[in-house]
Design an enzyme around this catalytic site. Structure first.
Site, PDB file in Angstrom:
ATOM      1  N   HIS A 196     -37.497 -53.967   4.152  1.00 21.03           N
ATOM      2  CA  HIS A 196     -38.031 -52.755   4.763  1.00 21.03           C
ATOM      3  C   HIS A 196     -39.222 -53.059   5.659  1.00 21.03           C
ATOM      4  O   HIS A 196     -40.046 -53.930   5.373  1.00 21.03           O
ATOM      5  CB  HIS A 196     -38.351 -51.689   3.713  1.00 21.03           C
ATOM      6  CG  HIS A 196     -39.464 -51.999   2.753  1.00 21.03           C
ATOM      7  ND1 HIS A 196     -40.772 -51.670   2.996  1.00 21.03           N
ATOM      8  CD2 HIS A 196     -39.459 -52.580   1.528  1.00 21.03           C
ATOM      9  CE1 HIS A 196     -41.518 -52.035   1.972  1.00 21.03           C
ATOM     10  NE2 HIS A 196     -40.743 -52.586   1.066  1.00 21.03           N
TER      11      HIS A 196
ATOM     12  N   ASP B 191     -45.564 -56.929   1.361  1.00 19.58           N
ATOM     13  CA  ASP B 191     -44.544 -55.971   0.949  1.00 19.58           C
ATOM     14  C   ASP B 191     -44.347 -55.009   2.113  1.00 19.58           C
ATOM     15  O   ASP B 191     -45.167 -54.116   2.280  1.00 19.58           O
ATOM     16  CB  ASP B 191     -45.028 -55.237  -0.325  1.00 19.58           C
ATOM     17  CG  ASP B 191     -44.144 -54.067  -0.723  1.00 19.58           C
ATOM     18  OD1 ASP B 191     -44.577 -53.284  -1.581  1.00 19.58           O
ATOM     19  OD2 ASP B 191     -43.019 -53.940  -0.181  1.00 19.58           O
TER      20      ASP B 191
ATOM     21  N   GLU C  95     -39.024 -47.152   2.925  1.00 21.10           N
ATOM     22  CA  GLU C  95     -38.735 -47.543   1.537  1.00 21.10           C
ATOM     23  C   GLU C  95     -39.821 -47.013   0.624  1.00 21.10           C
ATOM     24  O   GLU C  95     -39.563 -46.518  -0.477  1.00 21.10           O
ATOM     25  CB  GLU C  95     -38.641 -49.073   1.431  1.00 21.10           C
ATOM     26  CG  GLU C  95     -38.218 -49.604   0.064  1.00 21.10           C
ATOM     27  CD  GLU C  95     -39.370 -49.784  -0.909  1.00 21.10           C
ATOM     28  OE1 GLU C  95     -40.534 -49.698  -0.485  1.00 21.10           O
ATOM     29  OE2 GLU C  95     -39.088 -49.993  -2.105  1.00 21.10           O
ATOM     30  N   GLU C  96     -41.067 -47.088   1.088  1.00 21.20           N
ATOM     31  CA  GLU C  96     -42.206 -46.776   0.230  1.00 21.20           C
ATOM     32  C   GLU C  96     -42.299 -45.296  -0.144  1.00 21.20           C
ATOM     33  O   GLU C  96     -43.071 -44.942  -1.036  1.00 21.20           O
ATOM     34  CB  GLU C  96     -43.518 -47.211   0.922  1.00 21.20           C
ATOM     35  CG  GLU C  96     -43.623 -48.700   1.189  1.00 21.20           C
ATOM     36  CD  GLU C  96     -43.845 -49.531  -0.083  1.00 21.20           C
ATOM     37  OE1 GLU C  96     -43.869 -48.957  -1.194  1.00 21.20           O
ATOM     38  OE2 GLU C  96     -43.978 -50.766   0.037  1.00 21.20           O
TER      39      GLU C  96
ATOM     40  N   HIS D 156     -49.867 -53.360  -2.105  1.00 18.59           N
ATOM     41  CA  HIS D 156     -50.327 -51.971  -1.972  1.00 18.59           C
ATOM     42  C   HIS D 156     -51.851 -51.887  -1.919  1.00 18.59           C
ATOM     43  O   HIS D 156     -52.456 -50.907  -2.361  1.00 18.59           O
ATOM     44  CB  HIS D 156     -49.752 -51.067  -3.089  1.00 18.59           C
ATOM     45  CG  HIS D 156     -48.296 -50.804  -2.920  1.00 18.59           C
ATOM     46  ND1 HIS D 156     -47.693 -49.655  -3.356  1.00 18.59           N
ATOM     47  CD2 HIS D 156     -47.304 -51.540  -2.358  1.00 18.59           C
ATOM     48  CE1 HIS D 156     -46.397 -49.686  -3.066  1.00 18.59           C
ATOM     49  NE2 HIS D 156     -46.133 -50.832  -2.461  1.00 18.59           N
TER      50      HIS D 156
END
Lengths: 340, 334, 334
Positions: free
Chosen positions: A61, A169, A199-200, A310
């Site tokens: 992603h 990520d 995606e998140e 994150h």
């Protein structure tokens, strides 16, 4: 890692991935047979197979966690809210970029001015503000809009075999795919590369992929949690950076078939590529969507272990990164075994 | 039927590892079906052809809740995480069965205070599994990270009360098998899915109906039962009152037309039934409803005591009446 | 028919999630004169089609269901227990009359509340837990059963030119679609236009996503309601009477939303803005990701006291929302 630095430094929060997509498209367009942007903004590339039978899908992603400007306050500061799962404790004291053009800072009242009880309290997003150097709503409204994306401004660095930066990520996954596009030959089967959006915020981009590509098998490439720091007991680590790419057997909402897990692990063993099992089942990936839409796509998950995801500064081990690229290459070399 | 239930309930089949259960189901169904296949994510789909051109689908999930090994310490003790909604209490001092070994689950606590705290706030974070290994290497050989385990519990009968682990949803699988066995010349083509990975998020059912798109789909699953001392007072379901026609749970509302039809058929044929509203939980019906352009779906449930423990208990009459009701539905419902 | 009358009529028609039929019949009668055809799909969604020149397919969605209750257990002596359908605050549910739909027709019940004189001091400090709420059905002449659905027994009224009643979430959305169809009757739209009245939004059901899949839409506008006159820290204040609200967030196609904003300013249509960083809480979250993806926007009608029996809207906002839909539909790819 030709692409990792640039990829991680581009701003591309869920729903606003165009800059990431443009960068990837510009680099891959002459190395694949087709590219296509679908209705949600996913970038899909195809390296056609020689026998045009089966379809192997690789997916990562493009979006990262960040924030949205939710209000322009009377004093010119901006209220904001997280896009994706962001712990408020990593937020104060950071520099950000709004709508890819305006720089701002997320400040906090100085410690000197705080009462003792406030110092250790967790900040709430509704009390945090971005300062962009103005002092009125009108002045700020000329520079930014409600709905604008906000990203951290971390720069990529390589030191001592490790890389630090933001958004591993899942720019690490995107970068692995771009390296593969550079390296791989043609196989008998079609290889699809899907660079996904959103995606998140709920595995949204991947929700429309299976119906379009109709793959026979998929491997999702992620940047996954590590947890290997002195405050976390070893049996709670998800991965240990430096131990190789992480192979997932189960995560939220999805158990990877034992065949897929065995195939991945034996290919790694056969080729002397270090790997580790991901040791926590928390978190989810696009594999759950791929397996749960259309007729279902059996999917595996391979990740570059990454500390502190994150947050504004994550860390990966560069050997893990290279071994991830190697592993997926070897998997494609033996791709036929996944179609049985 | 009791023997089929026993075989299925005692089988090993945690979410994502249902192969043994599917093998038993296919053995049971030999000569009773017109065909079968495994779809791309491992759901077992079987069918029996009918003449009407219409399709009815029944679903029972073949997986059970369990545990998965996530860590092995240097002394050979395992750490586990849950697969599905697994309550920690039934595991304390009990056994977990892995394919190659069986372990004892217990709680850690360096002081009596810690022990007290852990017991009152129980979670697998403070629990471990002892498989009799003395080192990482020894444990690694028989229960490597990623090994799945289930309750180590045997089937037993108290009269017509049947007790075992995994009645959720092996009793549903047994019901569907019995329907297929008794269905001699189906009016409609009957598809049955023995779907996978329901307990972790209705995963298999999300795609099981896609190629079939039947006129109607009924999921057969277990539901709670409130006929034990001081049982949950908002539920009406009890054992021995017949299969429960589900109106609503936390995942879906049953298609109203199917519910009305089930009631009509039950009353016509004198099959005892009860109505169900379940305050927590969900079934595969939710996933079938959301498939492609939508499949009208409902759930028929077997009331079960002690759901998600090693001693799930059902009543034989409810199971038999459930079979009867479903045969009526597949023959006359669409 | 004026817009206030439509709002009152739809508010007073009962249709909790899964049981929307009466509402759909009312809507169908109201919209039929303005469209080419109406039909239902397998999931009981009502679609009203106004054919264009086939340049593309635009779906305008409004969910027809309202929040409500369902009887989960019958107690002795004329009482029952309930489960909510959708998110309902106990604070607005106590001490009210409810209508219960039994197999023999509608009947009455009372969600009762103990008089202060007999209350214990500690109980006064918090709202009753859902497990402790009961419905008094001793006043019902008809037999009430588990699974019977229920809604608050209120009729809509006018308060200083606003309309207040139950279910304006989302009957005001439905009203805006009907009114838009009326406004478009003399216009020839280039795009094929579908007014879609879907089910089960309040329980995050599959009503909207399945019809979105079936119709293979190119673009979608989801019409729902949003909170007005409630200052949420960090968010702009949305006001009753200041026009429809456009959502911005990942579930919205920004270029479609920008086009709508541009059409609105050209047509003197005032709009407000609502940031939705992760979820919109409407059917758009599912519609956008149906099938191969749909370019989607959310338009919301400001509403006070959502999910209570005294929801309030300004008919001017409903009309302006209808005007927005009509103008956008008329201008689509001309």
């Amino acid at each position: 890692m030709l692409y990792l630095k640039e990829l991680t430094e581009i701003g591309g929060v869920s729903g606003d991935e165009s800059r990431v997509r443009d960068f990837i498209a510009s680099k891959i367009k002459d190395k694949v047979d087709e590219t296509h942007v679908d209705k949600l903004g996913n970038l899909i590339a195809l390296k056609k197979g020689k026998k045009n039978g089966k379809r192997f899908l690789l997916a990562a992603h493009m979006d990262e966690i960040g924030f949205m400007v939710t209000n322009i306050e009377d004093d010119g500061t901006l209220s904001f809210s997280p896009i994706g799962g962001v712990d408020p404790r990593v937020v104060p004291g950071k520099r950000v970029k709004i709508a890819d053009k305006v720089t701002g800072v997320i400040g906090y009242k100085a410690i000197h001015l705080q009462k003792k009880e406030e110092i250790f309290k967790v900040p709430a997003f509704e009390n945090l503000r971005i300062y962009i150097g103005t002092d009125s709503k009108e002045a700020s409204s000329k520079l930014v809009n409600i709905g604008d994306s906000v990203v951290f401004t971390t720069e990529y660095r390589e030191e001592n075999g490790r890389a630090t930066g933001k958004a591993f990520d899942d720019r690490a996954g995107c970068s692995v795919m771009m390296d593969l596009i550079d390296n791989i030959d043609r196989y008998d089967f079609d290889v699809y590369f899907a660079f996904l959006v959103q995606e998140e915020v709920g595995l949204r981009g991947s929700a429309v992929i299976a119906e379009q590509i109709q793959p026979d098998v998929a491997i999702v490439l992620e940047g996954t949690t590590a947890g290997d720091n002195p405050e976390v007991p070893e049996y709670k680590w998800a991965t240990h950076i430096g131990d190789g790419p992480a192979v997932t057997f189960m995560h939220r909402g999805y158990v990877v078939s034992s065949k897929v897990v065995q195939n991945i692990m034996s290919i790694a063993q056969k080729n002397g590529i270090p790997y580790q099992a991901k040791r926590r089942t928390a978190g989810g990936t696009d594999a759950a969507r791929l397996a749960g839409t259309w007729r279902g796509v059996p999917s595996g998950v391979i990740s570059v272990p990454s500390r502190y995801i994150h947050s504004p500064v994550s860390m990966i081990d560069l050997n893990d990164y290279h071994n991830t690229v190697r592993l997926v290459e070897k998997i494609l070399d033996e791709g036929e075994v996944f179609f049985k | 039927m009791i023997e089929t239930i026993r075989k299925l309930a005692e089988a090993y089949g945690p979410s994502g590892r249902e192969e043994d259960v599917h093998r038993i189901i296919l053995e049971e169904l030999k000569n009773h079906i017109d065909g079968y296949k495994f779809d791309r994510v491992g759901n077992l789909i079987v069918w029996k052809d009918g003449k009407s051109g219409k399709k009815v689908m029944l679903d029972a999930h073949s997986d059970e809740i369990g545990l998965v090994v996530t860590n092995i310490d240097k002394n050979g003790f395992l750490r586990v995480e849950t697969v599905g909604g697994v309550p920690p209490h039934p595991y304390v001092g009990q056994r977990v069965k892995f394919p190659q070994c069986t372990g004892i689950v217990y709680v850690e606590g360096e002081t009596s205070q810690d022990m007290k705290k852990n017991f009152s706030n129980l979670s697998f974070d403070v629990m471990y599994v002892d498989i009799g290994a003395s080192s990482y290497e020894e444990a690694q050989k028989v229960a490597p990270i990623g090994t799945f385990g289930v309750y180590d519990s045997r089937f037993m009968q108290n009269g017509d009360f049947l007790t075992s682990k995994a009645m959720d949803d092996r009793v549903g699988c047994a019901v569907v098998i019995e329907v297929l066995k008794r269905l001699n010349s189906p009016n409609n083509t009957v598809y049955c899915s023995f779907s996978t990975q329901e307990e972790i998020g209705l995963m298999g059912a999300r795609v099981a109906g896609y190629d079939i798109m039947p006129e109607a789909c009924i999921a057969i699953d277990v539901t709670a039962s409130s006929d034990t001392p001081k049982a949950f007072k908002r539920h009406a379901m009890v054992l021995k009152k017949g299969p429960a026609i589900k109106v609503k749970d936390r995942a879906s509302i049953s298609d109203r037309k199917i519910v009305d039809k089930l009631i009509e058929l039950a009353e016509e044929s004198g099959i005892p039934y009860q109505m169900e509203v379940l305050i927590m939980g969900g079934t595969n019906a939710a996933a079938f409803q959301a498939t492609a352009s939508g499949i009208a779906s409902a759930t028929v449930s077997i009331p079960t005591r002690y759901v998600h423990t090693p001693s799930e208990t059902v009543h034989l009459d409810d199971i038999k009446n459930c079979v009867n009701l479903l045969i009526e539905y597949v023959q006359k419902g669409v | 028919m004026d817009i206030k009358k439509i709002l009152v009529e739809l508010s007073n028609t009962d249709g909790p999630s899964g049981y929307e039929e009466a509402v759909l019949q009312k809507i169908e009668k109201l919209i039929a004169p303005y469209v080419d055809r109406t039909w239902r799909n397998s999931m009981s969604t009502l679609i009203a089609e106004k054919r264009g020149n086939g340049k593309g397919k635009l779906g305008v969605f409004a969910h027809a269901d309202e929040v409500g209750f369902v009887i989960s257990k019958i107690e002795e002596d004329g009482f029952a227990r309930i489960e909510v359908t959708g998110g309902i605050d106990p604070k607005v549910s106590m001490a009210q009359r409810v209508k219960i739909y039994t197999r023999d027709g509608a009947t009455s019940g009372v969600i009762g509340f103990l008089a202060p004189h007999l209350q214990k001091e500690e109980d006064r400090k918090s709202m009753p837990h859902p497990d402790n709420i009961f419905v008094d059905i001793s006043c019902s002449e008809k037999r009430v059963r588990v699974g019977d659905v229920s809604v608050p027994d209120v009729e809509a009224c006018e308060i200083n030119s606003k309309i207040s009643g139950k279910a304006l979430d989302n009957r005001s959305g439905c009203a805006s679609l009907i009114w838009a169809a009326k406004m478009l009757q003399k216009i020839r739209n280039e795009w094929d236009l579908y007014f879609i009245f879907s089910s089960e939004e309040e329980i995050a059901g599959p009503g909207a996503r399945t019809i979105a899949y079936e119709l293979n839409l190119d673009k979608a506008i989801v019409v729902d309601v949003t909170h007005a006159n409630e200052k949420v820290p960090g968010y702009p204040l949305i006001k009753l009477g200041e026009g429809p609200v456009l959502t911005i967030g990942p579930m919205v196609d920004k270029s479609f939303k920008d086009k709508i904003s541009e059409i609105c300013s050209r047509n003197g249509l005032k709009t407000q803005i609502e940031p939705a960083p992760i979820h919109s809480g409407t059917d758009a979250d599912e519609v956008q990701i149906a099938r191969i993806g749909i370019s989607t926007t959310v338009v919301s009608i400001p509403l006070l006291f959502m999910h209570s029996p005294v929801e309030t809207v300004d008919p001017k906002d409903v009309e302006e929302t209808a005007r927005l839909i009509a103008v956008v539909a008329a201008e689509m790819e001309v």
